[in-house]
Design an enzyme around this catalytic site. Structure first.
Site, PDB file in Angstrom:
ATOM      1  CB  ALA A 119      -0.928   0.010   1.212  1.00  0.00           C
ATOM      2  CG  ASP A 120       2.717   5.058  -1.536  1.00  0.00           C
ATOM      3  OD1 ASP A 120       3.716   4.946  -0.802  1.00  0.00           O
ATOM      4  OD2 ASP A 120       2.406   6.106  -2.129  1.00  0.00           O
ATOM      5  CD  GLN A 121      -2.890   8.145   3.361  1.00  0.00           C
ATOM      6  OE1 GLN A 121      -2.230   8.667   4.269  1.00  0.00           O
ATOM      7  NE2 GLN A 121      -4.081   7.604   3.568  1.00  0.00           N
ATOM      8  CB  ALA A 156      -2.491   3.039  -4.305  1.00  0.00           C
TER       9      ALA A 156
END
Length: 243
Positions: A119-121, A156
């Site tokens: 995940a990434d933000q 994401a």
């Protein structure tokens, strides 16, 4: 610029009580194990399917671990070593998707038979990306820049399924409208939550709500770092949760 009243500042300061000690204990509880195991009362049934394969979270974020801990009893965490720069100048939505994918792929060699969650933000304001501030001064600058403005948070997630040799991806868009505030409230809030490892310089699971005018989202957990409604749906479909 709207001045912050003394009552607003005092109200925020009263939140100090024992929250920081509680957060410290929680952080210690979830940070040390490679395999996360939650002690549950004997009468509470597990939600994780014990006959399904292993699950690996490709992240060192305690916030994402706390979210998974809500319904997973046993999973592995591996910190991915990924360059998060953007030399190709990708737009924020494409960059968030790419980074989530790269993080999942980065740990695949170490967790070959596991379902992997990466995940990434990214926080986006005025078409620019707000990274993790890292220190107090940069956090103050980020918050004052966001004051009275709308910030989009792109969260994401990428799931790699070893059984089907498939990749599933999703991006949640959460829109946060910040109230108009001055440096005094920004400083008071930052001393309270110390969110220097958070994109946008706030913690929604802390007292970050004092900075908001409104939040629009399809998944309230996405702002914490992982869109759990989508993740749960994917795990159910793949058989990793008990129906």
């Amino acid at each position: 610029m709207i001045e912050t009243s003394d009552n607003e500042v005092k109200a925020l300061q009263t939140l100090e009580f024992s929250e920081k000690s509680v957060q410290s204990k929680i952080g210690q509880a979830v940070s040390f194990p490679v395999h996360s195991q939650i002690a549950r009362p004997a009468h509470v049934p597990d939600m994780q399917n014990p006959s399904a394969g292993r699950i690996c979270l490709a992240s060192s974020s305690p916030y994402r671990r706390n979210l998974l801990d809500r319904f997973l009893d046993d999973y592995e965490t591996i910190s991915p070593n990924v360059d998060e720069s953007n030399p190709d100048g990708l737009p924020p939505d494409e960059l968030a998707t790419l980074l989530a994918r790269l993080k999942a792929e980065a740990v695949s060699a170490s967790a070959r038979n596991s379902l992997i969650i990466g995940a990434d933000q990214l926080a986006v304001i005025d078409d620019g990306v707000l990274g993790k501030p890292g220190d107090h001064q940069k956090a103050v600058e980020q918050l004052l820049r966001a004051s009275g403005k709308t910030v989009k948070f792109l969260t994401a997630v990428c799931v790699l399924d070893p059984q089907e040799r498939a990749r599933y991806e999703h991006t949640d868009v959460t829109t946060v409208r910040f109230r108009q505030f001055d440096r005094r409230l920004a400083e008071t809030y930052l001393r309270h939550d110390e969110p220097y490892d958070c994109a946008g310089s706030f913690r929604i699971e802390g007292a970050g709500f004092v900075l908001f005018e409104s939040v629009r989202t399809d998944d309230p957990t996405a702002l914490v770092g992982l869109p759990m409604i989508w993740v749960a749906d994917r795990l159910l479909k793949l058989g990793y949760l008990l129906p």
